[in-house]
Design an enzyme around this catalytic site. Structure first.
Site, PDB file in Angstrom:
ATOM      1  N   GLU A  41    -144.213 -50.414 -96.038  1.00  0.00           N
ATOM      2  CA  GLU A  41    -143.441 -50.806 -94.863  1.00  0.00           C
ATOM      3  C   GLU A  41    -144.166 -51.913 -94.093  1.00  0.00           C
ATOM      4  O   GLU A  41    -145.365 -51.816 -93.825  1.00  0.00           O
ATOM      5  CB  GLU A  41    -143.248 -49.582 -93.965  1.00  0.00           C
ATOM      6  CG  GLU A  41    -142.530 -49.868 -92.649  1.00  0.00           C
ATOM      7  CD  GLU A  41    -142.411 -48.640 -91.771  1.00  0.00           C
ATOM      8  OE1 GLU A  41    -141.663 -48.699 -90.775  1.00  0.00           O
ATOM      9  OE2 GLU A  41    -143.067 -47.612 -92.065  1.00  0.00           O
ATOM     10  N   LYS A 112    -134.110 -50.352 -91.914  1.00  0.00           N
ATOM     11  CA  LYS A 112    -134.486 -49.003 -91.492  1.00  0.00           C
ATOM     12  C   LYS A 112    -133.476 -48.464 -90.490  1.00  0.00           C
ATOM     13  O   LYS A 112    -133.074 -49.165 -89.545  1.00  0.00           O
ATOM     14  CB  LYS A 112    -135.888 -49.041 -90.872  1.00  0.00           C
ATOM     15  CG  LYS A 112    -136.501 -47.682 -90.551  1.00  0.00           C
ATOM     16  CD  LYS A 112    -137.957 -47.847 -90.114  1.00  0.00           C
ATOM     17  CE  LYS A 112    -138.654 -46.527 -89.868  1.00  0.00           C
ATOM     18  NZ  LYS A 112    -140.079 -46.694 -89.510  1.00  0.00           N
ATOM     19  N   CYS A 148    -139.898 -45.076 -94.396  1.00  0.00           N
ATOM     20  CA  CYS A 148    -140.676 -44.111 -93.607  1.00  0.00           C
ATOM     21  C   CYS A 148    -139.814 -43.074 -92.899  1.00  0.00           C
ATOM     22  O   CYS A 148    -139.323 -42.135 -93.511  1.00  0.00           O
ATOM     23  CB  CYS A 148    -141.579 -44.858 -92.634  1.00  0.00           C
ATOM     24  SG  CYS A 148    -143.050 -43.895 -92.134  1.00  0.00           S
ATOM     25  N   ILE A 301    -176.213 -34.839 -79.945  1.00  0.00           N
ATOM     26  CA  ILE A 301    -175.376 -34.728 -81.135  1.00  0.00           C
ATOM     27  C   ILE A 301    -174.362 -35.870 -81.251  1.00  0.00           C
ATOM     28  O   ILE A 301    -174.119 -36.402 -82.338  1.00  0.00           O
ATOM     29  CB  ILE A 301    -174.656 -33.354 -81.165  1.00  0.00           C
ATOM     30  CG1 ILE A 301    -173.950 -33.143 -82.500  1.00  0.00           C
ATOM     31  CG2 ILE A 301    -173.682 -33.208 -80.009  1.00  0.00           C
ATOM     32  CD1 ILE A 301    -174.886 -32.848 -83.633  1.00  0.00           C
ATOM     33  N   SER A 303    -174.311 -39.113 -80.031  1.00  0.00           N
ATOM     34  CA  SER A 303    -174.851 -40.416 -80.423  1.00  0.00           C
ATOM     35  C   SER A 303    -175.443 -40.362 -81.823  1.00  0.00           C
ATOM     36  O   SER A 303    -175.390 -41.348 -82.573  1.00  0.00           O
ATOM     37  CB  SER A 303    -175.897 -40.896 -79.419  1.00  0.00           C
ATOM     38  OG  SER A 303    -177.017 -40.032 -79.372  1.00  0.00           O
TER      39      SER A 303
END
Length: 547
Positions: A41, A112, A148, A301, A303
């Site tokens: 698409e 569409k 879609c 944690i 970074s």
């Protein structure tokens, strides 16, 4: 008939590169004996092009590219997505179209019919929905060509009054082809497969679903195109998060792969998030023309995960980790950060902020006379760090990666122009509990994130003995409430009905609502869920929010 599915990575507005890639693929598919090659698409121009779709120059380039590609459709037919002018004189200026190319020219256009305007989608802003639907014919086969969302009106509750497939079935097609630009979320593939299986079974037809792959700042396309039999059985899937071209024989209502079938087992959630974030970082840098990143490395944690991801995506030689300890930084935070530098092999600098913070405090002594220290001084430290990181970025040509997670962004646990600074929010759609899962996954083969980073209590380290739990509920509980409020859009009453304490619910929801002004000024974040902050969750800045 041999059908080639071309799952490619496009660059919005890069007509020279995209057109050359598409033409190379057409030639390769023809050389492999394909009769038809299918592209995604809005492959021409890229998706989402947003207000570039209002640019005459952009739309002219789309049509010129379409004609160039059509000239190559000799000895092979082609289906490709493209924005085309609406010449009916009614409605919006464009159609979201699929062009059928053969014998060197455009043979037929399919528009569409169902245009999504929810979550990150805003197609009705630009496109007119089609009100007529017809099959295309090729080599004696009738193809129900859809785009879609055209297959998604089977989901309850139905969003649209009708469905293109209801009309197309009346013409007795032999096969369904759906070209898509369907963004990634870690829970979306199961829903995709269920929707497509329902259509294949309802129509009793094989179904080829061709998705894009690639990242466009916040939106990530995962590929994972799907091939189904006329009974809705999963015949094959295409590669996750990478380009892939695969070939299928369609004969007597049967679809058969011409190469080894893919592993039909779905990767687990954390593995998918990891792959999506790597693709998001790589494509942001590649498509923007950047090569090097800078990350503020605290020893925490968040970074650590961002730095490890950046090293994997860009190469450790292209990642600068900047350690900016303060008087409140613990020794283990510095050593944990240095361990990560050692494990990953990235570059690093250490710039203590205490002298700078003292200079700020000295200059503000008169202005703050008689006032005790509070969050103001904490925010000054965070903004010093943001300024230093931006200085490194400016001087050395780095792009600053933001390290805030979704839990922090939700409740406003961050400092504007400080730790919220950056060009791209890498984990801004990843809850804190998921960040820990992601860290363990990163360490699956070898240690990159130090053990102490994984086990110590999270802390901003902006005052003595500070921990996140001083200001917030425990993350497991916080994330459970946030998930229901943000992803499932539950009200306070509904959350209490799920068993959460009323006081806790009201406290968290007020924090989320009060932080909207901060999120409005945050960097774009890599979307990995079905409800990310940014374009997928649009809220007023000044409002009295109902709980």
């Amino acid at each position: 008939m041999i059908i080639a599915l071309a799952q490619l990575n496009y660059h919005i507005g890069n007509f020279e590169q995209n057109t050359a890639k598409i033409i190379r693929t057409i030639h390769a598919a023809r050389d492999q004996g394909a009769d038809l090659v299918v592209f995604a698409e809005l492959a021409i121009g890229g998706y989402p092009a947003k207000d570039l779709l209002r640019s005459d120059a952009f739309l002219t380039a789309c049509q010129q590219s379409l004609l160039q590609i059509a000239e190559q459709s000799l000895g092979i037919a082609c289906i490709i997505g493209v924005p085309l002018p609406n010449t009916t004189g009614r409605g919006k200026a464009l159609f979201n179209a699929a062009a059928f190319l053969a014998e060197g020219k455009v043979q037929q256009i399919v528009n569409k019919g169902l245009l999504p305007d929810y979550d990150i989608f805003d197609e009705y802003r630009y496109f007119q929905p089609a009100d007529t639907h017809h099959c295309i014919s090729y080599q004696g086969h009738r193809i129900a060509l859809t785009i879609c969302e055209d297959l998604w009106n089977a989901v309850e509750p139905k969003l649209y009054a009708g469905s293109p497939m209801d009309k197309l079935r009346e013409e007795h097609p032999d096969i369904i082809i759906n070209i898509a630009a369907s963004p990634f979320s870690y829970s979306h593939q199961q829903e995709r497969i269920a929707v497509l299986q329902g259509e294949a079974r309802r129509s009793k037809l094989p179904l080829l679903y061709l998705n894009q792959v690639g990242a466009h700042t916040d939106i990530i396309f995962d590929g994972r195109s799907i091939i189904l039999s006329d009974e809705g059985e999963l015949v094959d899937t295409m590669a996750p998060f990478e380009e892939d071209i695969r070939y299928y024989r369609f004969e007597s209502n049967d679809i058969t792969p011409l190469q080894k079938r893919s592993d039909l087992q779905q990767p687990d959630e954390v593995a998918l998030i990891y792959q999506a974030l790597l693709l998001g970082i790589r494509d942001y840098f590649k498509k923007s023309g950047f090569t090097r990143a800078v990350v503020g490395l605290s020893g925490g944690i968040d970074s650590a995960v961002v730095a490890a991801l950046a090293c994997e995506a860009l190469g450790p030689e292209n990642v600068m980790a900047v350690l900016m300890p303060s008087v409140y930084s613990s020794d283990h935070s510095i050593s944990d950060a240095l361990d990560l530098v050692h494990y990953t092999g990235c570059l690093h600098e250490i710039i203590p902020i205490q002298p700078i913070a003292e200079a700020f405090n000295d200059q503000l002594t008169t202005a703050f006379k008689g006032l005790s220290q509070d969050i103001t001084e904490e925010n000054i430290q965070a903004r010093i760090r943001g300024t230093l990181l931006m200085a490194m970025a400016n001087k050395h040509g780095y792009i600053l990666l933001n390290t805030s997670n979704k839990s922090e962004a939700a409740v406003g646990y961050g400092t504007l122009y400080g730790d919220m600074a950056g060009a791209l929010g890498v984990i801004g759609d990843v809850y804190k509990t998921q960040v820990y899962q992601l860290a363990h996954y990163i360490n699956r083969d070898r240690v990159l994130i130090p053990h102490n980073t994984l086990v110590k209590p999270p802390s901003a380290e902006l005052r003595p003995d500070q921990q996140d739990s001083d200001s917030l509920p425990e993350y497991a509980l916080l994330d459970a409430v946030l998930f229901q409020y943000i992803e499932h859009e539950k009200s306070a009453e509904q959350l209490v009905g799920l068993g959460f304490e009323p006081a806790l619910v009201n406290r968290i929801l007020r924090l989320v609502n009060q932080a909207e002004f901060k999120r409005f000024q945050s960097p774009p974040i890599l979307r990995i869920s079905n409800k990310a902050f940014g374009g997928g969750r649009v809220m007023p800045l000044v409002a009295k929010y109902p709980l």
